[in-house]
Design a protein around this motif. Structure first.
Motif, mmCIF file in Angstrom:
data_model
loop_
_atom_site.group_PDB
_atom_site.id
_atom_site.type_symbol
_atom_site.label_atom_id
_atom_site.label_comp_id
_atom_site.label_asym_id
_atom_site.label_seq_id
_atom_site.Cartn_x
_atom_site.Cartn_y
_atom_site.Cartn_z
ATOM 1 N N ASP B 11 30.339 -4.456 -14.182
ATOM 2 C CA ASP B 11 30.855 -3.546 -14.862
ATOM 3 C C ASP B 11 30.128 -2.643 -15.219
ATOM 4 O OD1 ASP B 11 34.305 -2.557 -14.540
ATOM 5 O OD2 ASP B 11 32.882 -1.270 -14.355
ATOM 6 N N ILE B 12 30.494 -0.877 -15.149
ATOM 7 C CA ILE B 12 30.049 -0.199 -16.437
ATOM 8 C C ILE B 12 30.602 0.143 -17.204
ATOM 9 C CG2 ILE B 12 28.228 1.814 -16.771
ATOM 10 C CD1 ILE B 12 26.335 1.253 -14.640
ATOM 11 N N CYS B 13 30.637 0.560 -18.600
ATOM 12 C CA CYS B 13 32.441 0.670 -19.111
ATOM 13 C C CYS B 13 31.754 1.499 -20.739
ATOM 14 C CB CYS B 13 32.827 0.256 -19.873
ATOM 15 S SG CYS B 13 33.164 -1.874 -18.410
ATOM 16 N N GLN B 14 32.994 2.329 -20.688
ATOM 17 C CA GLN B 14 32.369 3.873 -21.444
ATOM 18 C C GLN B 14 33.495 2.602 -23.003
ATOM 19 O OE1 GLN B 14 30.817 7.025 -21.455
ATOM 20 N NE2 GLN B 14 31.049 5.937 -18.895
ATOM 21 N N ARG B 15 32.636 3.822 -23.847
ATOM 22 C CA ARG B 15 32.493 2.789 -25.036
ATOM 23 C C ARG B 15 34.661 3.258 -25.761
ATOM 24 N NH1 ARG B 15 29.324 3.628 -30.420
ATOM 25 N NH2 ARG B 15 27.980 4.253 -29.005
ATOM 26 N N GLY B 16 35.230 2.475 -26.358
ATOM 27 C CA GLY B 16 36.666 2.383 -26.683
ATOM 28 C C GLY B 16 37.496 2.007 -25.575
ATOM 29 N N THR B 17 37.080 1.760 -24.157
ATOM 30 C CA THR B 17 37.330 1.303 -23.560
ATOM 31 C C THR B 17 37.783 -0.265 -23.385
ATOM 32 O OG1 THR B 17 35.667 1.057 -21.144
ATOM 33 C CG2 THR B 17 37.413 3.047 -21.990
ATOM 34 N N SER B 18 39.179 -0.948 -22.527
ATOM 35 C CA SER B 18 39.282 -2.049 -22.986
ATOM 36 C C SER B 18 39.021 -2.229 -20.791
ATOM 37 C CB SER B 18 40.329 -2.542 -22.542
ATOM 38 O OG SER B 18 40.759 -2.529 -24.351
ATOM 39 N N LEU B 19 38.975 -3.929 -20.684
ATOM 40 C CA LEU B 19 38.345 -4.097 -19.436
ATOM 41 C C LEU B 19 38.389 -5.606 -19.396
ATOM 42 C CD1 LEU B 19 36.731 -3.541 -16.234
ATOM 43 C CD2 LEU B 19 34.583 -5.451 -17.093
ATOM 44 N N THR B 20 39.476 -6.459 -18.082
ATOM 45 C CA THR B 20 39.688 -7.552 -18.307
ATOM 46 C C THR B 20 38.896 -8.127 -17.355
ATOM 47 O OG1 THR B 20 41.370 -7.041 -18.889
ATOM 48 C CG2 THR B 20 41.439 -8.813 -17.846
ATOM 49 N N ILE B 21 38.665 -9.317 -17.237
ATOM 50 C CA ILE B 21 37.627 -9.936 -15.549
ATOM 51 C C ILE B 21 38.231 -10.985 -15.873
ATOM 52 C CG2 ILE B 21 35.990 -11.955 -16.366
ATOM 53 C CD1 ILE B 21 34.494 -10.314 -18.882
ATOM 54 N N GLN B 22 38.097 -11.636 -14.849
ATOM 55 C CA GLN B 22 39.531 -12.806 -14.043
ATOM 56 C C GLN B 22 38.216 -13.610 -13.684
ATOM 57 O OE1 GLN B 22 41.417 -11.412 -10.558
ATOM 58 N NE2 GLN B 22 42.533 -9.210 -11.867
ATOM 59 N N CYS B 23 39.128 -15.375 -13.595
ATOM 60 C CA CYS B 23 38.505 -15.655 -13.533
ATOM 61 C C CYS B 23 39.228 -17.071 -12.973
ATOM 62 C CB CYS B 23 38.100 -17.136 -14.351
ATOM 63 S SG CYS B 23 37.629 -18.810 -14.405
ATOM 64 N N GLN B 24 39.099 -17.718 -11.107
ATOM 65 C CA GLN B 24 40.043 -18.331 -10.592
ATOM 66 C C GLN B 24 39.025 -19.085 -9.724
ATOM 67 O OE1 GLN B 24 43.428 -17.815 -8.884
ATOM 68 N NE2 GLN B 24 42.703 -19.078 -8.715
ATOM 69 N N VAL B 25 39.381 -20.146 -10.537
ATOM 70 C CA VAL B 25 39.409 -21.576 -9.814
ATOM 71 C C VAL B 25 39.822 -22.246 -8.664
ATOM 72 C CG1 VAL B 25 38.438 -23.861 -10.658
ATOM 73 C CG2 VAL B 25 39.033 -21.827 -12.204
ATOM 74 N N ASP B 26 39.130 -22.821 -7.673
ATOM 75 C CA ASP B 26 39.590 -23.717 -6.490
ATOM 76 C C ASP B 26 40.362 -25.242 -6.506
ATOM 77 O OD1 ASP B 26 36.985 -25.140 -5.009
ATOM 78 O OD2 ASP B 26 37.734 -25.328 -6.876
ATOM 79 N N SER B 27 40.445 -25.786 -7.652
ATOM 80 C CA SER B 27 41.630 -26.744 -8.432
ATOM 81 C C SER B 27 41.698 -26.710 -9.353
ATOM 82 C CB SER B 27 40.391 -28.050 -7.822
ATOM 83 O OG SER B 27 39.365 -27.849 -8.866
ATOM 84 N N GLN B 28 42.978 -27.662 -9.650
ATOM 85 C CA GLN B 28 43.415 -27.813 -11.001
ATOM 86 C C GLN B 28 42.718 -28.109 -12.085
ATOM 87 O OE1 GLN B 28 47.057 -29.142 -10.486
ATOM 88 N NE2 GLN B 28 48.015 -27.494 -10.534
ATOM 89 N N VAL B 29 41.912 -27.776 -13.050
ATOM 90 C CA VAL B 29 41.438 -28.143 -13.996
ATOM 91 C C VAL B 29 42.395 -27.729 -15.630
ATOM 92 C CG1 VAL B 29 39.547 -27.477 -13.131
ATOM 93 C CG2 VAL B 29 39.981 -25.883 -14.579
ATOM 94 N N THR B 30 41.333 -29.209 -15.881
ATOM 95 C CA THR B 30 42.577 -28.836 -17.595
ATOM 96 C C THR B 30 41.723 -28.010 -18.364
ATOM 97 O OG1 THR B 30 42.294 -31.244 -17.223
ATOM 98 C CG2 THR B 30 43.328 -30.550 -19.438
ATOM 99 N N MET B 31 40.521 -28.102 -18.264
ATOM 100 C CA MET B 31 39.958 -26.840 -20.041
ATOM 101 C C MET B 31 38.946 -26.099 -19.108
ATOM 102 S SD MET B 31 40.078 -29.487 -22.049
ATOM 103 C CE MET B 31 38.813 -28.933 -23.343
ATOM 104 N N MET B 32 39.956 -25.081 -19.784
ATOM 105 C CA MET B 32 38.768 -23.736 -19.359
ATOM 106 C C MET B 32 37.691 -22.593 -20.537
ATOM 107 S SD MET B 32 40.390 -20.906 -16.991
ATOM 108 C CE MET B 32 41.002 -21.574 -15.108
ATOM 109 N N PHE B 33 37.175 -22.460 -20.204
ATOM 110 C CA PHE B 33 36.626 -21.963 -21.313
ATOM 111 C C PHE B 33 36.078 -20.475 -20.851
ATOM 112 C CE2 PHE B 33 36.486 -25.488 -23.454
ATOM 113 C CZ PHE B 33 35.789 -26.294 -23.112
ATOM 114 N N TRP B 34 35.885 -19.255 -22.201
ATOM 115 C CA TRP B 34 35.335 -18.344 -22.467
ATOM 116 C C TRP B 34 33.993 -18.539 -22.730
ATOM 117 C CZ3 TRP B 34 35.536 -14.994 -17.836
ATOM 118 C CH2 TRP B 34 37.263 -14.969 -18.043
ATOM 119 N N TYR B 35 32.579 -17.577 -22.272
ATOM 120 C CA TYR B 35 31.353 -17.672 -22.893
ATOM 121 C C TYR B 35 30.801 -16.796 -22.620
ATOM 122 C CZ TYR B 35 30.675 -22.624 -23.793
ATOM 123 O OH TYR B 35 30.771 -24.914 -24.300
#
Lengths: 110, 115
Positions: B11-35
């Motif tokens: 995505d290309i975004c303008q300064r000052g705005t906010s963006l939400t990123i979604q992460c969907q996994v195909d199975s239940q997981v205990t540990m999830m991280f954002w890098y």
């Protein structure tokens, strides 16, 4: 905090030449992992080393974990164009957090 | 292993705005991280997404700037708030699959460019 240094930052080789990247931690690691990231792609897990002095092989790739569990290396024998990408080491310390090295970008001239 | 879907891919975004990123996994997981991976750089851990509770942030990252939700064991969101050009990066969701040796599986990443 834990630091993981990786060298070299870049390596360009002729196809068929060997390649090695080195990883050094400021602290003793519980294990070390290696990942490969193709250009434009996401990191993909290659291997995990746990034991002191451990050596593991995957076809042309040889991974080593140092006796002191503070350093590691990845050696590729007879590189191919499919080996192109950035190779990251990632060390897991006593706090179980994974710290990534800066990576080595490998380019291969056919 | 796990199949991880991230949206948007870029995505290309303008300064000052906010963006939400979604992460969907195909199975239940205990540990999830954002890098975060800045151009040509290594991977930096932003936070651990905890199911049903507040995320655990790494030094240099704060909840007001990077709010994270994890309503269940297969889904998480990362919001990059009040963006500036310095936030231009690839944001990667990653998981550890139960029973594995602790290796990370990564999503395809979300490439953000802030103008």
């Amino acid at each position: 905090g834990q630091q993981v240094m990786q060298i070299p930052q870049y390596q360009h080789v002729q196809e068929g030449e060997d390649f090695t990247t080195y990883c050094n931690s400021s602290t003793t690691l519980s294990n070390i992992q290696w990942y490969k990231q193709r250009p434009g792609g996401h990191p993909v897990f290659l291997i995990q080393l746990v034991k002191s002095g451990e050596v593991k092989k995957q076809k042309r790739l040889t991974f080593q974990f140092g006796e002191a569990k503070k350093n590691s290396s990845l050696h590729i024998t007879a590189t191919q164009t499919t080996d192109v990408g950035t190779y990251f080491c990632a060390g897991k310390g006593s706090n179980y957090k994974l710290t990534f090295g800066k990576g080595t970008l490998l380019t291969v001239n056919p | 292993s796990a199949v991880i879907s991230q949206k948007p891919s870029r995505d290309i975004c303008q300064r000052g705005t906010s963006l939400t990123i979604q992460c969907q996994v195909d199975s239940q997981v205990t540990m999830m991280f954002w890098y975060r991976q800045q151009p040509g750089q290594s991977l930096t851990l932003i936070a651990t997404a905890n199911q049903g509770s507040e995320a655990t942030y790494e030094s240099g990252f704060v909840i007001d700037k990077f709010p994270i939700s994890r309503p269940n064991l297969t889904f998480s969101t990362l919001t990059v708030s009040n963006m500036s050009p310095e936030d231009s990066s690839i944001y990667l969701c990653s998981v550890v699959v139960g029973g594995s040796t602790g290796e990370l599986f990564f999503g395809e990443g979300s490439r953000l460019t802030v103008l």
